[in-house]
Design an enzyme around this catalytic site. Structure first.
Site, PDB file in Angstrom:
ATOM      1  CG  ASP A 176      -2.061   1.016   1.074  1.00 58.40           C
ATOM      2  OD1 ASP A 176      -2.907   1.100   1.963  1.00 58.40           O
ATOM      3  OD2 ASP A 176      -2.065   1.732   0.048  1.00 58.40           O
ATOM      4  CG  ASP A 230      -5.812  -5.015   2.895  1.00 55.34           C
ATOM      5  OD1 ASP A 230      -6.381  -4.218   2.111  1.00 55.34           O
ATOM      6  OD2 ASP A 230      -5.392  -4.677   4.030  1.00 55.34           O
ATOM      7  CB  CYS A 246     -10.391 -25.407  11.751  1.00 58.30           C
ATOM      8  SG  CYS A 246      -8.897 -24.556  11.157  1.00 58.30           S
ATOM      9  CB  CYS A 267      -5.344 -24.599  11.075  1.00 54.38           C
ATOM     10  SG  CYS A 267      -5.600 -24.153  12.797  1.00 54.38           S
ATOM     11  CB  CYS A 274      -7.990 -26.722  14.741  1.00 56.70           C
ATOM     12  SG  CYS A 274      -8.623 -25.050  14.874  1.00 56.70           S
ATOM     13  CG  HIS A 289      -7.950 -20.794  14.124  1.00 53.37           C
ATOM     14  ND1 HIS A 289      -8.521 -21.924  13.559  1.00 53.37           N
ATOM     15  CD2 HIS A 289      -8.955 -19.905  14.310  1.00 53.37           C
ATOM     16  CE1 HIS A 289      -9.823 -21.734  13.422  1.00 53.37           C
ATOM     17  NE2 HIS A 289     -10.118 -20.520  13.865  1.00 53.37           N
TER      18      HIS A 289
HETATM   19  C1  LIG Z   1     -11.143  -2.503   9.964  1.00 46.80           C
HETATM   20  O1  LIG Z   1      -9.761  -2.323  10.216  1.00 46.80           O
HETATM   21  C2  LIG Z   1      -9.374  -1.025  10.602  1.00 46.80           C
HETATM   22  O2  LIG Z   1      -9.513  -0.116   9.523  1.00 46.80           O
HETATM   23  C3  LIG Z   1      -8.320  -0.159   8.753  1.00 46.80           C
HETATM   24  C4  LIG Z   1      -8.717  -0.820   7.499  1.00 46.80           C
HETATM   25  N1  LIG Z   1      -9.452   0.103   6.693  1.00 46.80           N
HETATM   26  C5  LIG Z   1      -8.850   0.638   5.612  1.00 46.80           C
HETATM   27  N2  LIG Z   1      -9.461   1.500   4.790  1.00 46.80           N
HETATM   28  C6  LIG Z   1      -8.543   1.858   3.867  1.00 46.80           C
HETATM   29  C7  LIG Z   1      -8.603   2.792   2.831  1.00 46.80           C
HETATM   30  C8  LIG Z   1      -7.451   3.017   2.051  1.00 46.80           C
HETATM   31  C9  LIG Z   1      -7.425   4.024   1.006  1.00 46.80           C
HETATM   32  O3  LIG Z   1      -8.434   4.705   0.729  1.00 46.80           O
HETATM   33  N3  LIG Z   1      -6.263   4.224   0.343  1.00 46.80           N
HETATM   34  C10 LIG Z   1      -5.133   3.497   0.617  1.00 46.80           C
HETATM   35  N4  LIG Z   1      -4.013   3.749  -0.093  1.00 46.80           N
HETATM   36  N5  LIG Z   1      -5.114   2.523   1.549  1.00 46.80           N
HETATM   37  C11 LIG Z   1      -6.251   2.287   2.300  1.00 46.80           C
HETATM   38  C12 LIG Z   1      -6.203   1.336   3.334  1.00 46.80           C
HETATM   39  C13 LIG Z   1      -7.340   1.134   4.134  1.00 46.80           C
HETATM   40  N6  LIG Z   1      -7.577   0.347   5.242  1.00 46.80           N
HETATM   41  C14 LIG Z   1      -7.305  -0.965   9.508  1.00 46.80           C
HETATM   42  O4  LIG Z   1      -6.064  -0.301   9.499  1.00 46.80           O
HETATM   43  C15 LIG Z   1      -7.898  -1.033  10.883  1.00 46.80           C
HETATM   44  O5  LIG Z   1      -7.529   0.072  11.660  1.00 46.80           O
HETATM   45 ZN   LIG Z   2      -7.859 -23.859  13.043  1.00 43.69          ZN
END
Ligand SMILES: CO[C@@H]1O[C@H](CNc2nc3cc4c(=O)[nH]c(N)nc4cc3[nH]2)[C@@H](O)[C@H]1O
Ligand SMILES: [Zn+2]
Length: 371
Positions: free
Chosen positions: A93, A268, A306, A308, A311, A337
């Site tokens: 990223d 991700d 599971c 893994c 488990c 896990h």
């Molecule tokens: C649900 O977990 C929480 O929320 C974050 C995940 N949510 C998230 N939204 C995102 C948006 C972007 C984006 O607009 N641009 C770029 N370059 N990377 C991104 C990365 C992102 N990650 C975790 O870090 C955690 O704190």
């Molecule tokens: Zn497992």
């Protein structure tokens, strides 16, 4: 080896797609979940663990690796694959999210963004070009453009101006590393906040540029689940059907299934690894928290369905003991896990799209995970 960037859709089931994305470090079978390895490691697991559980691609982060140990140090050691001895695909990223979501001073201009290091407070500056140069040094298979991820609740005016800048930055990123100039792929990132017409405009502007894939950004930033789903279902079909679609930072097992049903191919999230460290474990029967007293003398495995390492070899009673004693092995066995669960879920998703039973799979998990 198939040309990096080649994406073939083999089957569909509704809007869900079963595909293969080729990269310089191997093919990725989609839909896929990508474990997060922010600092060049998926916390508490080794590359061997990840290969055992059939992780096909992991994430690294430009912001963190630039600050420590330094992208040039990594480049001098042959890049992130060699440095971390992970020889399958890596997506990095751009740092856009980190810079905009971290507290503390940052100055945003057309040129780029000035920010302070979370390590020692020193001042740094990312231009779109710099963000790409760092990822070139890291040698990731998929690079993300530098974008502005506007916060939840940003007004329409700010969101509109921001998406226009994000498009100009995306163009600069592509010009810094033109399509076909090397084996690294580059994905554009759609913004537009929670305004459907702005999402459409951002998608139209970006999809006219020669990116090998497109991400949906600006979500999972504190909004409700229905608000997130609404934007995913609106935006995913706007992205080119012949290119991979990546939803950033999402999510729970149900979120993964919902996103795939909207036509998303890659996801991700830190959730499975972060939750593992606080004892929240995902199973085929729903979520459990291992610290519950009920598990004190429970000799059954975490998840009977599971297969893994965790488990197959340890009881809930032992996993609870490790967690309560803050033993390091707790991190490792819980993370193993949770990621195995996410990866196995996506294997079931891929199989279900191939045999036209995705809707049934989704319904089964919705029952198990009903609130
Ligand atoms: C649900 O977990 C929480 O929320 C974050 C995940 N949510 C998230 N939204 C995102 C948006 C972007 C984006 O607009 N641009 C770029 N370059 N990377 C991104 C990365 C992102 N990650 C975790 O870090 C955690 O704190
Ligand atoms: Zn497992």
């Amino acid at each position: 080896m198939t040309k990096p960037g080649t994406f073939v859709v083999h089957a569909t089931d509704g809007n869900a797609r079963r595909g293969t994305l080729s990269t310089a470090h191997g093919d990725i079978q989609t839909p896929i979940f990508m474990p997060v390895g922010t600092q060049g490691t998926v916390k508490s697991l080794s590359p061997q663990d990840l290969e055992e559980m059939n992780a096909q691609i992991i994430l690294g982060n430009t912001y963190h690796l630039y600050l420590r140990p330094g992208d040039e140090l990594v480049a001098r050691r042959g890049g992130l694959h060699k440095f971390s001895n992970w020889n399958r695909p890596i997506l990095t990223d751009s740092g856009g999210f980190q810079v905009f979501s971290l507290k503390g001073i940052r100055k945003l201009s057309e040129e780029g963004v000035e920010f302070r290091s979370y390590i020692d407070g020193s001042k740094h500056f990312f231009s779109p070009e710099k963000a790409i140069e760092i990822q070139m040094n890291l040698g990731s298979d998929i690079m993300m453009v530098l974008d502005e991820c506007v916060g939840y609740g940003a007004d329409r005016g700010y969101t509109e101006k921001s998406l226009e800048m994000t498009t100009r930055w995306a163009k600069r990123c592509r010009e810094r590393y033109p399509a076909g100039s090397g084996d690294q792929l580059m994905f554009g990132i759609v913004q537009g906040g929670f305004f459907k017409d702005l999402r459409t405009r951002s998608a139209e502007q970006l999809c006219s540029l020669p990116f090998e894939g497109f991400a949906i950004g600006g979500l999972s930033v504190g909004e409700s689940i229905p608000e997130m789903y609404e934007q995913v279902h609106h935006t995913a079909p706007l992205l080119p059907a012949e290119k991979p679609r990546y939803l950033m930072g999402v999510g729970t097992p149900l979120d993964l299934l919902e996103a795939v049903s909207a036509g998303v191919d890659m996801l991700d999230c830190v959730l499975p690894s972060r939750n593992a460290r606080n004892g929240t474990l995902f199973t085929s029967q729903g979520k459990i928290n291992i610290k519950k007293a009920a598990y004190k003398e429970d000799d059954s495995p975490l998840d009977p369905n599971c297969n893994c390492y965790t488990c197959r070899n340890f009881s809930k009673a032992y996993l609870r003991h490790l967690y309560m004693s803050k033993e390091l092995l707790s991190y490792r066995l819980n993370t193993y896990h949770n990621l195995y669960f996410y990866l196995d879920l996506m294997q079931q998703v891929r199989d279900s799209i191939e045999n036209g039973t995705f809707a049934q799979l989704k319904a089964r998990y919705e029952d198990a995970y009903a609130a």
